[in-house]
Design a protein around this motif. Structure first.
Motif, short mmCIF file in Angstrom:
data_model
loop_
_atom_site.label_atom_id
_atom_site.label_comp_id
_atom_site.label_asym_id
_atom_site.label_seq_id
_atom_site.Cartn_x
_atom_site.Cartn_y
_atom_site.Cartn_z
N GLU A 28 0.84 -1.08 0.03
CA GLU A 28 -0.26 -0.11 -0.26
C GLU A 28 0.96 1.38 0.12
O GLU A 28 0.78 2.13 -1.08
CB GLU A 28 -0.99 -0.21 1.34
CG GLU A 28 -1.90 1.08 1.86
CD GLU A 28 -2.67 1.12 0.38
OE1 GLU A 28 -2.88 2.95 0.65
OE2 GLU A 28 -2.58 0.81 -0.28
N LEU A 29 1.99 1.47 0.62
CA LEU A 29 2.72 2.06 1.12
C LEU A 29 3.66 2.70 -0.54
O LEU A 29 3.65 4.10 -0.88
CB LEU A 29 3.78 1.89 2.13
CG LEU A 29 4.59 3.54 2.47
CD1 LEU A 29 4.25 4.52 2.98
CD2 LEU A 29 6.12 2.80 3.45
N SER A 30 3.83 1.20 -1.32
CA SER A 30 4.44 1.83 -2.15
C SER A 30 3.69 2.54 -3.57
O SER A 30 4.94 3.45 -4.08
CB SER A 30 4.81 0.81 -3.08
OG SER A 30 3.75 -0.22 -3.28
N THR A 31 2.14 2.85 -3.55
CA THR A 31 1.36 3.00 -4.17
C THR A 31 2.00 4.76 -4.10
O THR A 31 1.32 5.65 -5.09
CB THR A 31 0.35 2.37 -4.75
OG1 THR A 31 -0.64 3.34 -2.98
CG2 THR A 31 0.34 1.01 -4.61
N HIS A 32 2.36 5.50 -2.52
CA HIS A 32 2.20 6.63 -2.63
C HIS A 32 3.90 7.19 -2.78
O HIS A 32 3.74 8.17 -2.49
CB HIS A 32 2.30 6.71 -1.53
CG HIS A 32 0.13 6.33 -0.68
ND1 HIS A 32 -0.52 7.20 -1.47
CD2 HIS A 32 -0.02 5.25 -0.45
CE1 HIS A 32 -2.04 6.47 -1.34
NE2 HIS A 32 -1.31 5.42 0.12
N LEU A 33 5.14 5.92 -2.97
CA LEU A 33 5.58 6.91 -3.09
C LEU A 33 6.34 7.93 -3.97
O LEU A 33 7.18 9.13 -4.10
CB LEU A 33 6.79 5.66 -3.04
CG LEU A 33 6.77 4.80 -1.99
CD1 LEU A 33 8.05 3.54 -2.83
CD2 LEU A 33 7.61 5.23 -1.27
N SER A 34 5.49 7.83 -5.43
CA SER A 34 5.70 9.00 -6.40
C SER A 34 4.91 9.91 -6.33
O SER A 34 4.84 11.63 -6.70
CB SER A 34 4.60 8.25 -7.90
OG SER A 34 3.71 8.16 -7.44
N GLN A 35 4.31 10.27 -5.03
CA GLN A 35 3.68 11.24 -4.75
C GLN A 35 5.10 12.24 -3.63
O GLN A 35 4.56 13.41 -3.57
CB GLN A 35 2.00 11.27 -3.90
CG GLN A 35 0.57 10.76 -4.33
CD GLN A 35 0.41 10.05 -3.71
OE1 GLN A 35 0.06 10.26 -2.95
NE2 GLN A 35 -0.45 9.01 -4.10
N GLY A 36 5.65 12.00 -3.72
CA GLY A 36 6.66 12.78 -2.55
C GLY A 36 6.31 11.84 -0.88
O GLY A 36 5.23 11.75 -0.61
#
Length: 323
Positions: free
Chosen positions: A200-208
């Motif tokens: 789940e966390l990995s999907t937000h990495l591109s958001q900074g």
């Protein structure tokens, strides 16, 4: 989230296997070093928060932490270019590595049945994941599903923990081997949930940084990771590596795969022939666990000498400082 590269070609295959083997080596080192740190802890620290303070004073424990982090990094790198069904069975060879370390330290402890059991678990787990081939699904799950999954996973871990300390027939105290095995399984269930949170966390990495820290996942990751790590530390303190490592190796990917289906809607292959193969693979896995559970290697009470640190003069000096 980055998708694994198409799994074709010798170059990609070799890269995935090498990365997974590196992860396996580091996770095995982590288990051995943490067992060396926790094995000499007084019995009164069992399932006590002061156990963490004790471990912080053991230099070898930090080797275990560093190895765990490196193992996690190499696992992520392997999963970026390979699939779970390929990577996880290779990482599961950490169990064989641990047995190898024990055998090198004391050749008379590990018998043919123990090797047969260890390889049976690795092959059974690998075959099941290769046949099931979890795929598809979505990137996120609802808050209610996360809450139910978290309660169910750690409720299961709690039941295993309670069973570890319950007396046996006739009020006989639980053996060290039984405690270590059940606590190892409880910790593995927690780590399986941690793996789902990481997805789940990995999907937000591109958001900074803003996107990451405004999301709930990093905070749940810290809490669930701390709980799983505490259970693992108690498993290492309770008994031998031969008792705790099988549960840690096998239960983690099975729980993670199950949560992938429940939370992210991943699909398993249900073709009748494939399903029969999955059942057979699970049968091999369970039979291997049962065979190992009856081995003297699991039940014997051993001193805290199961250390990878015995391989080098520098390692021995660290172990001596930690003892």
């Amino acid at each position: 989230m980055d998708r694994p590269a198409p799994y074709f070609g010798t170059t990609v295959t070799v890269r995935v296997v090498v990365l997974a083997l590196m992860a396996s080596g580091f996770t095995a080192t982590a288990s051995i070093a943490q067992r060396s740190a926790a094995a000499s802890a007084p019995e009164k620290l069992s399932f006590n928060i002061h156990l963490v303070g004790y471990l912080l004073r053991r230099p070898v424990w930090f080797l275990g932490i560093a190895s765990m982090i490196l193992g996690f990094v190499f696992q992520i790198l392997a999963l970026r270019v390979g699939t779970l069904s390929v990577v996880q069975p290779v990482i599961a060879t950490e169990l064989v590595i641990v047995f190898g370390v024990i055998a090198i330290h004391d050749p008379h402890r590990v018998h043919l049945r123990d090797w047969f059991s260890a390889f049976g678990m690795v092959v059974g787990l690998g075959a099941f994941l290769a046949l099931a081939r979890p795929s598809g699904g979505h990137h996120h799950a609802s808050a209610s599903m996360w809450l139910l999954s978290g309660l169910a996973t750690f409720g299961f871990a709690g039941l295993l923990t309670a069973a570890a300390y319950l007396p046996g027939r006739g009020g006989v105290p639980s053996s060290k081997g039984r405690k270590a095995a059940l606590l190892g399984m409880a910790a593995a269930a927690g780590f399986g949930f941690v793996a789902a949170v990481i997805k789940e966390l990995s999907t937000h990495l591109s958001q900074g940084p803003a996107g990451i820290f405004h999301n709930w996942s990093p905070y749940v990751l810290l809490l669930s990771g701390a709980a799983a790590f505490f259970l693992a530390s108690n498993a290492f303190q309770a008994g031998s590596l031969a008792s705790s490592q099988p549960g840690l190796t096998v239960v983690d990917p099975l729980v993670a795969s199950l949560l992938g289906v429940i939370l992210f809607g991943e699909r398993l292959d249900h073709h009748p022939l494939i399903l029969a193969g999955e059942v057979f693979a699970l049968g091999v896995l369970i039979a291997s666990v049962v065979l190992l559970s009856r081995s003297p290697l699991v039940h014997e009470e051993t001193p805290p000498a199961e250390a990878i640190l015995a391989f080098s003069p520098a390692g021995r000096s660290v172990f001596e400082d930690a003892s």
